[in-house]
Design an enzyme around this catalytic site. Sequence first.
Site, PDB file in Angstrom:
ATOM      1  N   ASP A 145       0.802  -1.365   0.036  1.00  0.00           N
ATOM      2  CA  ASP A 145      -0.079  -0.035  -0.186  1.00  0.00           C
ATOM      3  C   ASP A 145       0.796   1.181  -0.072  1.00  0.00           C
ATOM      4  OD1 ASP A 145      -2.094   1.719  -0.143  1.00  0.00           O
ATOM      5  OD2 ASP A 145      -2.996   0.806   1.953  1.00  0.00           O
ATOM      6  N   ASP A 172      -2.506  -2.614  -3.239  1.00  0.00           N
ATOM      7  CA  ASP A 172      -3.348  -1.677  -3.116  1.00  0.00           C
ATOM      8  C   ASP A 172      -3.012  -0.450  -3.358  1.00  0.00           C
ATOM      9  OD1 ASP A 172      -5.793  -0.221  -2.228  1.00  0.00           O
ATOM     10  OD2 ASP A 172      -5.705  -0.943  -0.235  1.00  0.00           O
ATOM     11  N   HIS A 189      -1.375  -0.883   5.186  1.00  0.00           N
ATOM     12  CA  HIS A 189      -2.017   0.563   5.332  1.00  0.00           C
ATOM     13  C   HIS A 189      -1.669   1.050   6.443  1.00  0.00           C
ATOM     14  CE1 HIS A 189      -5.151   3.733   5.035  1.00  0.00           C
ATOM     15  NE2 HIS A 189      -5.629   3.243   6.257  1.00  0.00           N
ATOM     16  N   GLU A 200      11.194   5.371  -9.485  1.00  0.00           N
ATOM     17  CA  GLU A 200      10.183   4.771  -9.750  1.00  0.00           C
ATOM     18  C   GLU A 200       9.973   3.563  -8.567  1.00  0.00           C
ATOM     19  OE1 GLU A 200       7.950   4.011 -12.346  1.00  0.00           O
ATOM     20  OE2 GLU A 200       8.940   5.322 -13.477  1.00  0.00           O
TER      21      GLU A 200
END
EC number: 3.1.26.-
Length: 925
Positions: free
Chosen positions: A697, A767, A901, A735
């Site tokens: 995430d 995610d 997250h 990147e």
Amino acid sequence: MADPGKGRGRSLALLQALKKSQMMDSPSQSESQSPESTPEQSTAPSTIASATPSTSGVSIGGRGRAAALMLAKMQQKPGSTTPAIFVPPSSTSAPTAGTGRGFKLLQSLQASQKASSQVASSQVTSSAQSDIKDLTEKMSETSVSAQTSSVAKNKYFREVKDTPPVVKKGETGVPIEVTCNYIYLNFKENIVFEYEVKFEPDQDYKHLRFKLLNEHIEHFKEKTFDGTTLYVPHELPDAVRNLVSTNPYDQSKVNVSNIFRRTRRLSEMIHIYNVMFKCIMKDLKLIRFGRQHYNEHAAIQIPQHKLEVWPGYVTAVDEYEGGLMLTLDSTHRVLRTQTVLSLIKEVVQTEGANWKRKMTDILIGASVMTTYNKKLFRVDTIDDKMSPRSTFEKTEKGETVQISFIDYYKKNYGIEIMDWDLPLLISRDTKRMPGSDTPTDFMICLIPELCQLTGLTDDQRSNFRLMKDVATYTRITPNQRHAAFKKYIESVMKNETAKSRLAGWGLSIAPETVNLTARTLPPETLYFGDNVRVPGKPNAEWNSEVTKHSVMQAVDIMRWVLLFTQRDKQVAMDFLSTLKRNCRPLGIMVSDAELVPLANDRTDTYVLALKKCITSSVQLVVAICSTKRDDRYAAIKKVCCAANPVPSQVINARTLMNTNKIRSITQKILLQLNCKLGGTLWSISIPFKSAMIVGIDSYHDPSRRNRSLCSFVASYNQSMTLWYSKVIFQEKGQEIVDGLKCCLVDALTHYLRSNGQLPDRIIIYRDGVGDGQLKLLQQYEIPQMKICFTILGSNYQPTLTYVVVQKRINTRIFLKSRDGYDNPNPGTVVDHCITRRDWYDFLIVSQKVTQGTVTPTHYVVVYDDSGITPDQCQRLTYKMCHLYYNWPGTVRVPAPCQYAHKLSYLVGQCVHAQPSDVLVDKLFF
């Protein structure tokens, strides 16, 4: 393979011809490309194509023209005269159609040949071949659209593919009848004419463009216009190509030119449907914010909090597995009934001379709505050197003029600005302009008195009563939401303008939402300590069971520190005694803590005490804070996660003061402490013996002051209960995949160290990826992830399954019941009809909600070489939703995604530094 007659294929074919011609190096080729044989001072595509008829054997156009320029240039003898056609255009000249990536390739090869001309001819050939190969590979990996000024009149462009849809359906589970927020669209095949509309002088105000075009509404009875492109179901006569309109604000004349682009089929145009429904929203008198439309006339006032709630809709048309459908969802927008000007006046009265700093803290990162055109902007900075008196450049009738903000708003919007001395709000944006390969930065200046505040502040969000009042209107039940859909369909059918708009295009909207059959997966059995087996429940919650049974794997707390202020001493003692009474039923041993009383609750007092008491033998630190303060919490976490690494827990003293709930609160805190020390609370049956499951995430700072970061969490045991975590900070221009490859190698190394072998399969849940990035992920990121497997051994080739997790979707699923509609049970799967046409994907409702309407999670299997069936993939995904230890029930996304997250939010919001390697194998976050 690239088609040699289209796109990159043209350039590739010409590059191959160039490679062959360089190796031949025959004099006849140079003579055939002499200046006399090439018409000078011409840039037409036909001239370029005829200049090199014998080199490639393919039709040259588009980006291939630039490669043709390069081919002819490279085939000249050293010393021959360069024709005028091959002179690159200057920065001030208009760009030649079809140039771009091919032109960059031309410049690269020109530089390459200049350097190689000083060595032997054999080395020249070898170097050119190598450069061409590298550049060809780069071209094949890149996808850049060519900018074309005109298209053949009868050429059709397909947005909807002719290939059959991707169908991947499972069979496990109990079938149930559901409906969803999708509506079928029926259409009659028709031809659409596309025109580019230009205004002279150019008009910045989008609403004014609509007014200027609508002055000639008799010529466009059925039209779709988005401010730049006009679609009509018939060809416009020549007399309508050039029109003259009158600006209603200053009565000046504006030339409106309708330039024909191309013809298209109605069934092929997803874009026109979306533009059409935006126009229908305007017919219904709804106001657009981003992609959503709201009804300001139905606004619900909450005067005690100076708020208002606007109900609205969000629509999107796309082709799904079951055909062309409209996605319709009900939404709400919370606005503050206060302008930025009134807020500034309030802050000046309360803060005095410090008002500018306070306003910066309040406004930076906030979203405001301009009252004159109802648009949303994000405030990036406040410029106190500018005011409404300041001037900016504007082009009028081909000339650049200086105009003040006061005059601009009076002329374009008819608004008189009252306060001329306030600083301006600055919103920054980056857009790619037509004909340009590089993005352009824009600075949008906003007038405070014309901006209304939107959203809620952190203080407002922490106000329980305010949030409860707002939720009364925003958290609507499935029956209320479905009724809103019916009301929308009826409004469209009753509105004559919207009805005639649809009829004019041969379109009709179904009167009901799409009905389909879903499946409910069987509940998962949970395993606790002492071989306790708890059957799964339909609501997928086990709040009572988690405190009745001992944990799966306990970590005894032998050496730990408890910090508290003097005024919270009694609270700390009550917590300590409750903790020791309730630890034995959970199977955890807790020794006496080292008590550290603090003189006050200042942040630096906590920081100094932490640095003093944290030693190598301390297992855990628990800090009780008298009040909730973000800066103090961040300082404590920064010390415990980076400077002096140790698992930590911060507790608000107010939560421990409720004597009726202190037992349950202490039990939950103890479970969290066990997880942070590396323990396991419960487990489920995992079908794989040797597999690693990864969650990824990202976090982006809303104020843009700090770097973006990406968190990586990977399992390293068979039962998927132990997790390895890393954080990557993304530098500008870097990147993110570079850091992810390092994380994957580190996680595999840790897995090898813990298990003595590497996993046979790797399953990644990613995610934070939008629809527009799926192809990029599939073509660029996944191959690079696979390459890094060889770092751990040339023969190591595990199977890889890459699944994108999308939470922020508009899809809603409703279970049909006796009372109308209800939320479906956790484990409900939909994998057909409303899934993506060209992707292997499915939807899962994985959590139980008690308020509002549940939102499913969308999973897109971007890559899979493991051969697992759709049933296995769906069941595994649902199983992983059971392993998030901070909640005794299922969560909306797989546990590794939720852990990622939490980690990214903690580091991005508080720590702002790389967590210590001492904590990588624990759920310290």
